[in-house]
Design an enzyme around this catalytic site. Structure first.
Site, PDB file in Angstrom:
ATOM      1  N   CYS A  71       0.874  -1.179   0.000  1.00 32.29           N
ATOM      2  CA  CYS A  71       0.000   0.000   0.000  1.00 32.29           C
ATOM      3  C   CYS A  71       0.907   1.224   0.000  1.00 32.29           C
ATOM      4  CB  CYS A  71      -1.004  -0.023   1.157  1.00 32.29           C
ATOM      5  SG  CYS A  71      -0.315   0.192   2.807  1.00 32.29           S
ATOM      6  N   ASP A  92      -7.849   4.220   1.081  1.00 31.22           N
ATOM      7  CA  ASP A  92      -6.918   4.409   2.186  1.00 31.22           C
ATOM      8  C   ASP A  92      -7.660   5.020   3.382  1.00 31.22           C
ATOM      9  OD1 ASP A  92      -4.764   4.837   3.852  1.00 31.22           O
ATOM     10  OD2 ASP A  92      -3.589   5.963   2.386  1.00 31.22           O
ATOM     11  N   ARG A 149      -3.565  -0.510   5.476  1.00 37.04           N
ATOM     12  CA  ARG A 149      -4.137  -1.567   4.639  1.00 37.04           C
ATOM     13  C   ARG A 149      -3.251  -2.791   4.473  1.00 37.04           C
ATOM     14  NH1 ARG A 149      -5.425   2.165  -0.406  1.00 37.04           N
ATOM     15  NH2 ARG A 149      -3.452   3.036   0.340  1.00 37.04           N
TER      16      ARG A 149
END
Length: 147
Positions: free
Chosen positions: A10, A115, A16
Site C-alpha cells: 500500500c 486508504d 491496509r
C-alpha cells in the site's frame, strides 16, 4: 506454479497492507507473507485502529514495522498484491520485470481498497471489509495453485 512468497503493498505500510498481510498469513501458514509501502512510514507501527480491528479477529499487528518497497522484495515475491490501480501502475513502472505478478487485492471484485489513514474508525472498517473479501479470494486461488 507454486506461490511461496506473497508481498502486499500500500502507500504507508501502516494501515491496509499490514491488515491484509495478517489475514493472508493466518489463512496460509505455509506461505511467506510480507508487506511494504510505496512511500512507507519506515519503522512506524501499524495504525492503532488497524491493530484494534485485527486484534478483534485474533491477529496481532504488534510486531509490525513499516518497510519501504524495494527491488529485492519484488524479485523474491511470486505474487504482489496492491490496493488500487494507481499502485499497480506504480509498481509495474518501477519494477518492469514484475508486470505479470502484480494484481489488486480486490481484483476479482474489480474494486480498489480506499486508504483509511486519518479518516476514522468507520473508514478502517469499510477498508477492512474489502480487504477481507479480497484476501479470501486470493487465499482460495493460492491454495488451488499451490496444492
Amino acid at each position: 506454479m507454486t506461490i511461496r512468497n506473497v508481498l502486499v503493498v500500500c502507500i504507508g505500510n501502516i494501515c491496509r497492507s499490514p491488515m491484509a498481510e495478517g489475514l493472508v498469513a493466518a489463512a496460509l501458514p505455509g506461505v511467506q507473507i510480507s508487506s511494504a509501502g510505496l512511500q512507507a512510514m519506515a519503522g512506524q507501527r501499524a495504525d492503532p485502529i488497524a491493530c484494534e480491528l485485527m486484534d478483534a479477529r485474533g491477529i496481532s499487528l504488534e510486531k509490525h514495522r513499516a518497510r519501504q518497497l524495494n527491488l529485492d522484495m519484488c524479485q523474491r515475491a511470486d505474487l504482489i498484491l496492491v490496493m488500487d490501480r494507481e499502485q499497480r501502475r506504480t509498481v509495474q513502472e518501477r519494477y518492469l520485470f514484475a508486470a505479470g505478478k502484480v494484481f489488486r487485492l480486490c481484483e476479482f471484485g474489480d474494486q480498489d481498497v480506499p486508504d483509511p489513514y486519518r479518516a476514522g474508525r468507520s473508514a478502517f472498517e469499510r477498508s477492512l471489509a474489502l480487504i477481507e473479501g479480497g484476501a479470501q479470494q486470493w487465499v482460495k486461488r493460492i491454495s488451488r495453485v499451490s496444492s
